[in-house]
Design an enzyme around this catalytic site. Structure first.
Site, PDB file in Angstrom:
ATOM      1  N   LYS A   7       3.236 -16.343  -0.633  1.00  0.00           N
ATOM      2  CA  LYS A   7       3.675 -16.694  -1.980  1.00  0.00           C
ATOM      3  C   LYS A   7       5.204 -16.738  -1.934  1.00  0.00           C
ATOM      4  O   LYS A   7       5.904 -16.089  -2.731  1.00  0.00           O
ATOM      5  CB  LYS A   7       3.144 -15.628  -2.971  1.00  0.00           C
ATOM      6  N   ASP A  61     -12.498 -10.150   1.052  1.00  0.00           N
ATOM      7  CA  ASP A  61     -13.659  -9.862   0.206  1.00  0.00           C
ATOM      8  C   ASP A  61     -14.208 -11.155  -0.397  1.00  0.00           C
ATOM      9  O   ASP A  61     -15.419 -11.359  -0.491  1.00  0.00           O
ATOM     10  CB  ASP A  61     -13.294  -8.895  -0.927  1.00  0.00           C
ATOM     11  N   ASP A 112      -2.452 -18.572  -4.183  1.00  0.00           N
ATOM     12  CA  ASP A 112      -3.254 -19.001  -5.345  1.00  0.00           C
ATOM     13  C   ASP A 112      -3.996 -20.296  -5.026  1.00  0.00           C
ATOM     14  O   ASP A 112      -5.180 -20.436  -5.342  1.00  0.00           O
ATOM     15  CB  ASP A 112      -2.393 -19.137  -6.613  1.00  0.00           C
ATOM     16  N   TYR A 130       0.832  -1.207   0.000  1.00  0.00           N
ATOM     17  CA  TYR A 130       0.000   0.000   0.000  1.00  0.00           C
ATOM     18  C   TYR A 130       0.865   1.255   0.000  1.00  0.00           C
ATOM     19  O   TYR A 130       1.494   1.587   1.003  1.00  0.00           O
ATOM     20  CB  TYR A 130      -0.988  -0.060   1.183  1.00  0.00           C
ATOM     21  N   ASP A 148      -6.549  -8.290   2.153  1.00  0.00           N
ATOM     22  CA  ASP A 148      -7.596  -7.424   1.629  1.00  0.00           C
ATOM     23  C   ASP A 148      -8.433  -8.196   0.604  1.00  0.00           C
ATOM     24  O   ASP A 148      -9.672  -8.213   0.634  1.00  0.00           O
ATOM     25  CB  ASP A 148      -6.929  -6.203   0.976  1.00  0.00           C
TER      26      ASP A 148
END
Ligand code: NAD
Length: 368
Positions: free
Chosen positions: A187, A248, A220, A134, A244
């Site tokens: 990852k 969702d 993934d 961010y 984030d």
């Protein structure tokens, strides 16, 4: 007597509507449980930009830090904000970094009454909130995105041992109090150093919690596994951007983004901010049809979190009763807003939750 001072910031879009519904529920909780909660309203977002030329004043951050126990923040219309140099500061990022609210806690639970794509899901995502990709919050000076020329854009991701350790510790503590299972999402097969450092911290903290069973899953693969076997996961801990996105996904699988509560918290300072997971929904703003559940549940989480931290049973109960009231209301399709397939207005849903709070409080004679 349980006493709290809260700063309420409705912000943009549907923010005013869902905040009003949430405060009406809080009013009922306060009177049913005999709490003392003082609320001060302030301007952020476009209201603040109009009056002060900025969407977020530093003065508010200082006041939130020194004068208040918690913040209720509505959603922002970030995409429509002017540039930072023209006063368009990211309000949420400003509070998360300014108050060092490093833990973004995002539960996702499927309810039998609400059509969902994840039967039996009941998990909570611990997302690091103050660094990562961010750009508005990962630099001491300047921003973490740059354009060396008009055809090239670069983005910097910051991962620190300190931030990984503290979010992992919070997540492990939560896991120890729940089903004693935790999954680290990463990852590290590609981001060897950044996600590698995150995993190193996860493993180090795991030694402090030998009773918690750990799992490490590539992001993934986790996106697929969450759809395939959502009931398997309990506490999930991850870095900012992954958290984030995954939260969702989890909320939508549970039925609707409009159902997803969240808090941003710092266990050391005790500061906490209730914030809906969704955005400002400009397409339905001002129509009194938005679902206020997400912000009401965020308020419930904040009351419970503050109660836990202070050892204040009454505040804890206030949070639990609010959540139970939401569960009761969501069980009845007559009380649903349009996003769930019903026709109740934002204010009506708030009213139904208030009635349910009264019913639960009186049935269990909580006040006495
Ligand atoms: P959004 O979450 O605002 O809306 C996505 C869809 O979900 C829309 O169809 C909207 O009507 C619906 N929706 C969202 N919340 C709802 C609710 N409570 N009840 C019923 N329906 C609801 O996402 P978006 O449209 O991509 O973004 C709109 C603005 O919000 C943008 O400016 C974006 O930057 C901002 N945003 C802010 C936050 C935040 O404040 N934390 C988070 C995400 C997006």
């Amino acid at each position: 007597m349980s006493e709290l001072k809260l700063l309420c910031l409705p912000c943009d879009g549907i923010g005013h509507e869902i905040t009003a519904a949430t405060l009406s529920v809080l009013d009922t909780v306060v009177s049913e449980l005999d709490l003392q909660i003082f609320i001060e309203h302030e301007l952020v977002g476009f209201d603040s930009h109009k009056k002060y030329g900025t969407t977020l004043r530093d003065e508010l951050l200082v006041r939130a830090h020194t004068e208040f126990d918690g913040v209720i923040l509505g959603p922002m219309s970030t995409m429509d904000y002017p540039s930072v140099s023209e006063g368009g500061r990211n309000v949420s990022g400003g509070f998360r970094v300014g108050l060092d609210l490093y833990a973004n806690v995002r539960p996702a639970k499927s309810r039998p009454s609400i059509q969902n794509k994840a039967t039996g899901m009941d998990l909570v995502i611990y997302r690091e909130n103050t660094e990562g990709f961010y750009p508005d919050r990962n630099m001491y000076q300047g921003v973490g995105e740059m354009m060396p020329d008009p055809d090239m854009a670069l983005s910097v991701r910051k991962i620190t041992r300190r931030c990984c350790m503290r979010i992992c510790r919070q997540a492990f503590s939560a896991a120890a109090a729940r089903r004693k299972k935790i999954a680290a999402i990463h990852k590290a097969n590609v981001f060897l150093m950044t996600d590698g450092l995150f995993l190193e911290c996860f493993r180090e903290v795991s030694r402090e919690f030998p009773e918690v069973q750990t799992e490490e899953i590539l992001i993934d693969a986790f996106a697929a596994l969450l759809v395939r076997q959502p009931e398997v996961y309990d506490v999930v801990v991850t870095t900012n951007f992954y958290g984030d996105t995954l939260s969702d996904l989890a909320s939508e699988l549970s039925g609707s983004l409009g159902l997803a509560g969240s808090i941003n918290a710092n266990a050391e300072t005790g500061l906490c901010m209730a914030q809906a997971q969704h955005g400002s929904a400009p397409d339905i703003a001002g129509k009194n049809i938005a679902n206020p559940t997400s912000l009401i549940l965020s308020l419930a989480m904040m009351l419970e979190w503050l109660g836990d931290r202070r050892g204040d049973m009454k505040l804890r109960t206030a949070g639990r009763v609010t959540e139970m009231a939401v569960d009761q209301v969501l069980d009845n399709p007559d009380y649903w807003t349009r996003d769930l397939g019903g026709s109740a207005s934002t204010a009506e849903l708030g009213g139904y939750v208030s009635e349910a709070v009264c019913g639960i409080a009186q049935a269990s004679a909580i006040k006495s």
